[in-house]
Scaffold this active site. Structure first.
Site, PDB file in Angstrom:
ATOM      1  N   CYS A 106       0.822  -1.215   0.000  1.00  0.00           N
ATOM      2  CA  CYS A 106       0.000   0.000   0.000  1.00  0.00           C
ATOM      3  C   CYS A 106       0.855   1.264   0.000  1.00  0.00           C
ATOM      4  CB  CYS A 106      -0.868   0.028   1.241  1.00  0.00           C
ATOM      5  SG  CYS A 106      -1.887  -1.427   1.423  1.00  0.00           S
ATOM      6  N   ARG A 119       5.326   0.202  -6.034  1.00  0.00           N
ATOM      7  CA  ARG A 119       5.245  -0.612  -4.823  1.00  0.00           C
ATOM      8  C   ARG A 119       4.330  -1.825  -4.988  1.00  0.00           C
ATOM      9  NH1 ARG A 119       6.549   1.714   0.044  1.00  0.00           N
ATOM     10  NH2 ARG A 119       4.801   0.654   1.000  1.00  0.00           N
ATOM     11  N   TRP A 142      -2.861  -2.740  -1.586  1.00  0.00           N
ATOM     12  CA  TRP A 142      -2.381  -4.086  -1.924  1.00  0.00           C
ATOM     13  C   TRP A 142      -3.110  -5.010  -0.958  1.00  0.00           C
ATOM     14  CZ3 TRP A 142       0.528  -8.046   0.415  1.00  0.00           C
ATOM     15  CH2 TRP A 142       1.146  -8.946  -0.460  1.00  0.00           C
ATOM     16  N   ASN A 151      -2.088   2.338   5.825  1.00  0.00           N
ATOM     17  CA  ASN A 151      -1.083   1.319   5.476  1.00  0.00           C
ATOM     18  C   ASN A 151      -0.839   0.494   6.716  1.00  0.00           C
ATOM     19  OD1 ASN A 151      -0.719   2.395   2.981  1.00  0.00           O
ATOM     20  ND2 ASN A 151       1.437   2.923   3.240  1.00  0.00           N
ATOM     21  N   GLY A 152      -0.658  -0.818   6.541  1.00  0.00           N
ATOM     22  CA  GLY A 152      -0.358  -1.675   7.686  1.00  0.00           C
ATOM     23  C   GLY A 152      -1.461  -2.691   7.901  1.00  0.00           C
ATOM     24  N   GLU A 185      21.865 -14.564  -6.305  1.00  0.00           N
ATOM     25  CA  GLU A 185      21.310 -13.263  -6.667  1.00  0.00           C
ATOM     26  C   GLU A 185      20.939 -13.228  -8.155  1.00  0.00           C
ATOM     27  OE1 GLU A 185      19.954 -10.928  -5.320  1.00  0.00           O
ATOM     28  OE2 GLU A 185      20.104  -9.238  -6.682  1.00  0.00           O
ATOM     29  N   LYS A 231      17.144 -12.619  -9.623  1.00  0.00           N
ATOM     30  CA  LYS A 231      16.832 -11.549 -10.588  1.00  0.00           C
ATOM     31  C   LYS A 231      16.069 -12.125 -11.772  1.00  0.00           C
ATOM     32  CE  LYS A 231      17.218  -8.670  -8.830  1.00  0.00           C
ATOM     33  NZ  LYS A 231      17.765  -8.558  -7.503  1.00  0.00           N
ATOM     34  N   GLU A 238      12.431 -13.258 -10.810  1.00  0.00           N
ATOM     35  CA  GLU A 238      11.424 -12.268 -10.437  1.00  0.00           C
ATOM     36  C   GLU A 238      10.977 -11.387 -11.584  1.00  0.00           C
ATOM     37  OE1 GLU A 238      12.381  -9.516  -7.255  1.00  0.00           O
ATOM     38  OE2 GLU A 238      14.440  -9.354  -7.903  1.00  0.00           O
ATOM     39  N   HIS A 291      24.910 -34.346  -6.317  1.00  0.00           N
ATOM     40  CA  HIS A 291      24.123 -34.921  -5.223  1.00  0.00           C
ATOM     41  C   HIS A 291      22.626 -34.833  -5.494  1.00  0.00           C
ATOM     42  CE1 HIS A 291      27.752 -35.488  -2.907  1.00  0.00           C
ATOM     43  NE2 HIS A 291      28.123 -34.289  -3.348  1.00  0.00           N
ATOM     44  N   LYS A 309       7.492  -3.730  -3.875  1.00  0.00           N
ATOM     45  CA  LYS A 309       8.837  -3.213  -3.644  1.00  0.00           C
ATOM     46  C   LYS A 309       9.250  -3.379  -2.194  1.00  0.00           C
ATOM     47  CE  LYS A 309      12.729  -1.241  -4.532  1.00  0.00           C
ATOM     48  NZ  LYS A 309      13.759  -2.145  -5.078  1.00  0.00           N
TER      49      LYS A 309
HETATM   50  O1  M6R Z   1      13.694  -3.459   1.243  1.00  0.00           O
HETATM   51  P1  M6R Z   1      14.437  -4.730   1.543  1.00  0.00           P
HETATM   52  O2  M6R Z   1      15.857  -4.684   1.137  1.00  0.00           O
HETATM   53  O3  M6R Z   1      14.291  -5.179   2.960  1.00  0.00           O
HETATM   54  O4  M6R Z   1      13.741  -5.852   0.657  1.00  0.00           O
HETATM   55  C1  M6R Z   1      14.104  -7.193   0.785  1.00  0.00           C
HETATM   56  C2  M6R Z   1      13.558  -8.023  -0.343  1.00  0.00           C
HETATM   57  O5  M6R Z   1      12.165  -7.968  -0.352  1.00  0.00           O
HETATM   58  C3  M6R Z   1      14.090  -7.546  -1.701  1.00  0.00           C
HETATM   59  O6  M6R Z   1      15.475  -7.537  -1.752  1.00  0.00           O
HETATM   60  C4  M6R Z   1      13.544  -8.453  -2.826  1.00  0.00           C
HETATM   61  O7  M6R Z   1      14.101  -9.724  -2.723  1.00  0.00           O
HETATM   62  C5  M6R Z   1      13.840  -7.805  -4.178  1.00  0.00           C
HETATM   63  N1  M6R Z   1      12.648  -7.772  -4.970  1.00  0.00           N
HETATM   64  C6  M6R Z   1      14.871  -8.507  -4.962  1.00  0.00           C
HETATM   65  O8  M6R Z   1      15.116  -7.915  -6.190  1.00  0.00           O
END
Ligand code: M6R
Length: 603
Positions: A2, A27, A74, A100-101, A478, A482, A485, A501, A598
């Site tokens: 949100c 977001r 959201w 929000n929350g 990582e 990427k 996602e 294994h 986000k």
């Molecule tokens: O804001 P933050 O760094 O705490 O977020 C953590 C994860 O949600 C964030 O890194 C997420 O994995 C990303 N979408 C990766 O690209």
């Protein structure tokens, strides 16, 4: 997740609120709404789906006021729908509120309010709040103070997290704001204030901000701002000037934020490296740490894996990396001899904040690393350091990741200096290599066309495997995240030696396998593992900073050679580009991938 925007001033608020909501679209959300105070009535407009649906609605059905609140929702409680979208009103239509929350005790509050003859029209947890405010308001004098008192009393009854903006039709010049465990900033203009859950939403209007604290309530009019706690004791607050420029949160000519942010990495790292890292701890205190925990989620956790290697090597302190959502529920063995480092780009990730609170309760010393000034994480921690990557808007984290790794390396230097566990010379030459990173990243970016060509060949793949050993395994994790996602291609990251294994059973003719080869001492071993999958028909794509022996790999991308602990900062860049170009080929929504937000402010 949100987003909140608000405005009080002399301008028509609708365009400002809609623009603010658009700035928050990254977001992730499923509906949007606005409430505007017009004379003594509150006009509410809501729409399911994108902000542009709300905008179209408002073109037909104008709201002319100069004070209003807006929200992107959201869904957490109740499906995405117009009924569940914010703002929500109380039964008498006197109050409108965005939130929000999550209100954890909403069921009890709903029951209580139903007993008082209140009716609920949505499935949300939020709808209890305006009705609770109304309930208390009926018991107060109908003054501004009574309005403030009613909001404060309602806040005291809420459990969970909230950032709220409240309008009351009896006070056409006033917005009341309150927060607990969910961020809110107020930007100051000339005879006007802008409010947002995230600074980038309003950065184009002002750079002077008040950051609200937990359990704080604010009474806002166009020419006055007053801060109170929930007992209505008044206090003063400092106005903070942000160094971010107004283009920091715009695309500035790029098609997507993600590409802009990948290309901003040299600058982000440069800015992060400019600040001296001095831990406010004595040598005695640092020497007392028997272990270090690095706790984070997603990409930030991957940065922790790289940081761990560097910290252990320079400081000789056992260092463990954990996912925050696991750490917080497993009663970890941390105590006053433990240093805990929490990493979060947004500084608002619910699990990371909860993990930090737990570590504090157990007596550990806590450090927060965040990219967002005044974020909840930094407020909770004993010490904090910022990455200076500038606003990261794309859901896929890029420049925040490489900046986090740099910052962890600087923390390692600072600890090692105090502990004298690594020679001055070694630390100095490491620092010099850190300072080379921006230009080395530039040189990788100069070769992005070859990555784009590779993406054109591979964008229809269904699965991909990333193999590496040592520090390269962190980069594999990582790189794989990427790809998943933003391109929705299934991928797995494995330590190359682990393949035999089990996972090697998945390799068949033409399976795409990526090898990351920067660990000099492990080079031969990883190459052997790649040959094993090649023998089973896999296509092999390699990123390396080594001179490779003769081979039949299908594609090799070279990155500059640097210190071992810094190689992940360079070797991830081709994979950020690779994921980006694959998603581009597939014509996907790169900055806002499906199902993702986000900043993950709920569990
Ligand atoms: O804001 P933050 O760094 O705490 O977020 C953590 C994860 O949600 C964030 O890194 C997420 O994995 C990303 N979408 C990766 O690209």
């Amino acid at each position: 997740m949100c987003g909140i925007v608000g405005y009080v001033g002399e301008k028509k608020c609708t365009p400002i609120l809609l623009n603010g909501l658009k700035n928050l679209e990254y977001r992730g959300y499923d509906s949007a709404g606005i409430a505007v105070l017009e004379k003594n009535s509150i006009q509410i407009r809501k729409a399911k789906g994108r902000v542009k649906n709300l905008e179209e609605l408002m073109q037909k059905d104008l709201c002319e006021g100069t004070i209003g609140i807006a929200h992107t929702r959201w869904a957490t409680h109740g499906k995405p729908s117009k009924e569940n979208a914010h703002p929500h009103e109380d039964n008498s239509h006197s109050f409108a509120l965005v939130h929000n929350g999550i209100i954890e005790n909403y069921k009890q509050l709903r029951r209580f309010l139903k007993e008082q003859d209140y009716t609920f029209y949505s499935e949300t947890d939020t709808e209890v709040i305006p009705n609770l405010i109304h309930y208390y308001y009926t018991k107060q004098e109908k003054t501004k103070k009574g309005f403030l008192q009613a909001v404060a009393l309602a806040c005291k009854k809420l459990e969970g997290s909230f950032a709220i903006l409240v309008l009351c039709k009896d006070f056409p010049k006033t917005i009341i704001l309150a927060r607990r465990n969910s961020p809110l900033v107020v930007g100051k203009g000339e005879n006007e204030y802008y409010i947002a859950s995230d600074m980038p939403a309003i950065l184009e209007y002002t750079r002077d901000f008040y950051f609200l604290e937990d359990n704080e309530i604010t009474l806002l009019e166009k020419d006055s701002i007053d801060f109170f706690d929930f007992d209505l004791d008044k206090h003063k607050k400092e106005l903070v000037h942000s160094g971010l420029n107004r283009h920091a949160s715009s695309k500035n000519g790029y098609q997507d934020f993600m590409l802009k942010e990948i290309e901003e990495q040299p600058q982000a790292i440069f800015e992060t490296l400019q600040k001296e890292i001095e831990l406010p701890l004595s040598r005695k205190e640092i020497s007392s740490f028997s272990q270090i925990y690095i706790v984070a989620c997603g990409t930030a956790m991957h940065a922790g894996l790289v940081g761990k290697t560097c910290i252990e090597s320079f400081c000789k302190i056992p260092t463990f990396v954990e996912i925050a959502s696991e750490f917080r529920y497993r009663n970890p063995l941390v105590d006053s001899d433990t240093l805990c480092i929490f990493i979060s780009q947004s500084g608002e990730t619910a699990d990371t904040i909860a993990a930090l609170k737990l570590a504090k309760q157990k007596g550990a010393k806590t450090i927060a690393i965040s990219n967002v000034m005044g974020s909840s994480l930094v407020r909770e921690a004993d010490m904090y350091f910022y990455t200076y990557a500038g606003p990261e808007i794309a859901v896929a984290s890029t420049k925040a990741y490489t900046s986090q790794v740099c910052l962890l390396c600087m923390i390692a230097i600072s600890l090692a200096k105090q502990l004298k566990t690594t020679s001055k010379n070694e630390l100095e030459s490491f620092k010099k290599e850190l300072l080379q990173l921006p230009q080395e990243i530039e040189s990788i970016l100069d070769n992005k066309d070859s990555i784009q060509l590779l993406a054109k060949q591979l964008y229809l793949e269904k699965d991909m495997f990333f193999l590496g050993r040592g520090i390269d395994y962190a980069t594999c994790l990582e790189a794989s995240l990427k790809l998943k996602e933003i391109s929705y291609i299934h991928s797995e990251a494995y330590p190359a030696g682990e393949l035999k294994h089990g996972p090697i059973a998945l390799i068949e003719s033409n399976t795409a396998v990526v090898g990351i080869l920067t660990e000099e001492t492990l080079l031969d071993k990883t190459i052997s593992n790649l040959q094993e999958v090649m023998a089973r028909g896999a296509k092999i794509f390699v990123v390396t900073n080594q001179v490779l022996p003769e081979n039949n790999f299908d594609f090799i991308f070279s990155v500059p050679k640097t210190n071992r602990f810094l190689s992940p900062i360079l070797s991830i860049v081709p994979f950020q580009l690779f994921s980006y170009y694959i998603a581009k080929e597939k014509d996907l929504d790169i900055d806002k991938p499906r199902n993702l937000a986000k900043s993950v402010t709920v569990e």
